[in-house]
Design a protein around this motif. Sequence first.
Motif: not given
Ligand code: ADP
Length: 389
Positions: A9, A173, A179, A181, A184
Motif C-alpha cells: 500500500g 500495509t 484489529y 477496531s 490509530r
Molecule cells: P494501505 O495504504 O496500505 O492500503 P490503508 O490506509 O488503506 O493502507 O489501510 C490501513 C489502515 O486501515 C490502518 O493504518 C488503519 O488506520 C486502518 N484501519 C481501519 N480499521 C482497521 C482495522 N480494523 N484493523 C486494522 N487497520 C484498520
Amino acid sequence: MALIVQKYGGTSVGSIERIQSVSERIISTQQQGHNVVVAVSAMAGETNRLMNLANQISEVPEPRELDMLLSAGEQVSIALLAMSLTQKGIKAISLTADQAGIQTNAVFNDATIEYIETDLITKWLNKGYVVIVAGFQGRDRIGNITTLGRGGSDTTAVALAAALNADECQIFTDVDGVYSSDPRFVSNTRRLKEVSFSDMHVLAKSGAKVLQEHSVTHAWNSSVTLRVLSSFDDGEGTLICENPKEVLAVTGLALKQDLFLVECEGISAKEQRELYKQYKVLDERCDCFQIVVPKATFLQLKLAFNTKIRNISSLSILTLVGDNVEGMAESACNQLMANSIDIYQYDIEPKSVSVIVNQADLQRAAEILHKTFVITEQSQDNNLMIAVS
Ligand code: ADP
Ligand code: ASP
Ligand code: MG
C-alpha cells in the motif's frame, strides 16, 4: 515452489527508502523459492495530491479524465520498485493494468474487474521475473483507463491471485493485521489472528479500510487465501478465511467518517425513490426528507439538484460486527445515551448493529462501544487464560 501475490500500500512505498525495503522483502520471498507477483499502490499522499489538482478545476471532475489522472500515481511506484529490484540484481518488470490484461467494466472511478488475461504475466514469471503490476487501475473493453475506487489496489492483488491460482495473497500495509477496531483511532484494540470472510466483508463495508470491500468479496468468491501483514515488521498478521479457529462474540467495531446529513426539498417522487434505494434515509416526509451520504456524493448531488439540497451536519456511523451482535443494539444505544451521545438512527442487520452519531461524538462513542462490547475486561481475562493455559 509457490506462487505468492503481494500487495504493498501507499505508506509501504511512500519514499525511496521504503521502496528499497519493500524490494528486500520481495527478494527474500523469492529466495525462499517462490514466484512473486506484486501489486503496488501509489506513493502515500499521491492519489490525494492528484485529486486536489483535479478539484482545482472542478469539484466534480469528468469521470473518464479523473481516472486517467489518478491512475498515474501507480505508474510511478511500479517503475521505481522495478528499478530498485533490478539495481539489486533481481529480474523485475513493471506492467500497467492494461499491459497486465486487467479488464473491467466501464464504470469510471468505481470499476469492477471482469477478467484478467494472464498470458503476459505468466510469460515473464516463466522467465524468472518478479512481475510488478499497477494496482487500482484497469482498462475497459474499448481501452479506456478505469480505476477501482479508493483502496482498489487490494482488489487488484486479490483478482491477480484468483486469476493466477496463487497459493497466497499477502496484503502488506502499515499495521500488522486486522484489529478489533482502527488501532490509530481507538485505544486497546487487539490484533485478530483469523477473521472469517463474512465478518471481514461486513467490517470492510462498514468502513474498516484495511481491506477494500470488493477485495474481500472477490477473495471469498474465489477462495483466495488472504493475509494482512505489516511491511514494516515481521509477523504472522491476520488470516482471512472461511472458518476461523477463534470465534468471538463480537469480532470488531468499524467506523465510517465524513458523512453528511443532507436535507432534500422539492425533488420529484421518482428521484426521491432513487435516492432512497442508494442511501440511508433519516427523515421520510415526502416533500422534505433527509438522507446520509458520503462527502463526495454530496458534491455530485449538489451539481444535479442545486438549491434543492443542503448539508445540515457531519455524521459518522459505528458498526459492531459479529455473529452475536444483533441482540446488543438496545444496550449499545443505552450506553451511548447514558454518556450524552445523541443517536440519529440505529440499524440491525445479520451480523451487524450500526448507530449514526454526530461526527464530533465519534471518538468518544468508539471508545465506549469498543470497551463495552468488543475488548471487555472479561474478554481480556479470557484471553489471558487462553495465553496461560
Ligand atoms: P494501505 O495504504 O496500505 O492500503 P490503508 O490506509 O488503506 O493502507 O489501510 C490501513 C489502515 O486501515 C490502518 O493504518 C488503519 O488506520 C486502518 N484501519 C481501519 N480499521 C482497521 C482495522 N480494523 N484493523 C486494522 N487497520 C484498520
Ligand atoms: N492509490 C489508490 C488510493 O489511494 C489506490 C490504493 O491505494 O489502493 O485510493
Ligand atoms: Mg488501502
